[in-house]
Design an enzyme around this catalytic site. Sequence first.
Site, PDB file in Angstrom:
ATOM      1  CG  ASN A 185      -0.192   0.015   2.526  1.00 37.34           C
ATOM      2  OD1 ASN A 185       0.958  -0.388   2.587  1.00 37.34           O
ATOM      3  ND2 ASN A 185      -0.851   0.468   3.568  1.00 37.34           N
ATOM      4  CE  LYS A 231       6.075  -5.388   3.255  1.00 37.20           C
ATOM      5  NZ  LYS A 231       4.859  -5.729   3.944  1.00 37.20           N
TER       6      LYS A 231
END
Length: 318
Positions: free
Chosen positions: A12, A218
């Site tokens: 994001n 991640k």
Amino acid sequence: MKKLAVVALGGNALLRGNQRGTAEEQEKNTFDTLENIVYMIKEGYDIILGHGNGPQVGNILMRNDAGENMYDIPQMPLDICVADSQGGIGYMIERMLRNVLKKHGIEKDIVVVVTSVEVDKNDPAFKDPQKRVGKIYTKEEADKLASEKGWDFKEEVKADGGWRRVVPSPKPISIMNEKTIEKLAREGNIVIAVGGGGVPVYIDEKGDVRPAEAVIDKDAASSLLGARIKADEFYILTDVPYVYLNYKKENEEVKEFLSVPDAEKYMEEGQFAKGSMAPKIQACIDFVKKGGKKSVITESTKLEDRSYGTKITAEYDK
């Protein structure tokens, strides 16, 4: 010796939930996010940047599907889609970071390493998809896609709700080219690596590298990289400034400091959602338990203001 920090940028940070995902939108978001790490560079940190790819790889998968349906273009497997996102996002971060550094009069080389990350082909995550990718759908849209394409969906626990596609997210067990990544960073270059959690691969019985149909978390990959190269600090930049207990409930509580034992206790209690905050907490715990000095979870614009963010250390250390 200068401090080495691994900074994991959330997906994001590049593409916001309510945006279409145009190059212009992602470039502006990336530039604005990278402004927040300038203070670390000025303080002399060596930096490795990881980044998410959930929204982007989801869009690549949708383009895959549209191309096959409309033009009979063969679909690419998930590992290739992850590699595509690594290259594209890595290039965008590099270009925007060069512009940020130019603005602040800083000269540094920036290196993008398309990174393969090994997983276990028998990881139970392959039978329990949890990793959110792509855009947010309404319940009706998600049900339709699940019926037509066989995709798995889970409800979002933050933002304005909705449903997102989920894919397997196995645990990373080794980082390929980690010594080269470390060497580049300790020489003063800014390195962009393990993008999107890295390209998921496994080693077969012959010792060959084979692709895995998954998207690695991640934060887990960035944490593992940081631990294996003995980085000092690990940062996860997300869309909330703190870790919360009883999130979005009447008794919601900010936790500005967490020891590893307390963080593990809250994990066992189910305080953190599996596909949201739980992987971030686990990544921070793993980094500290493997020798890292501290982990920090915060919102990107709050990074320089050290009164924000949840710090996770072996024991309480304010």
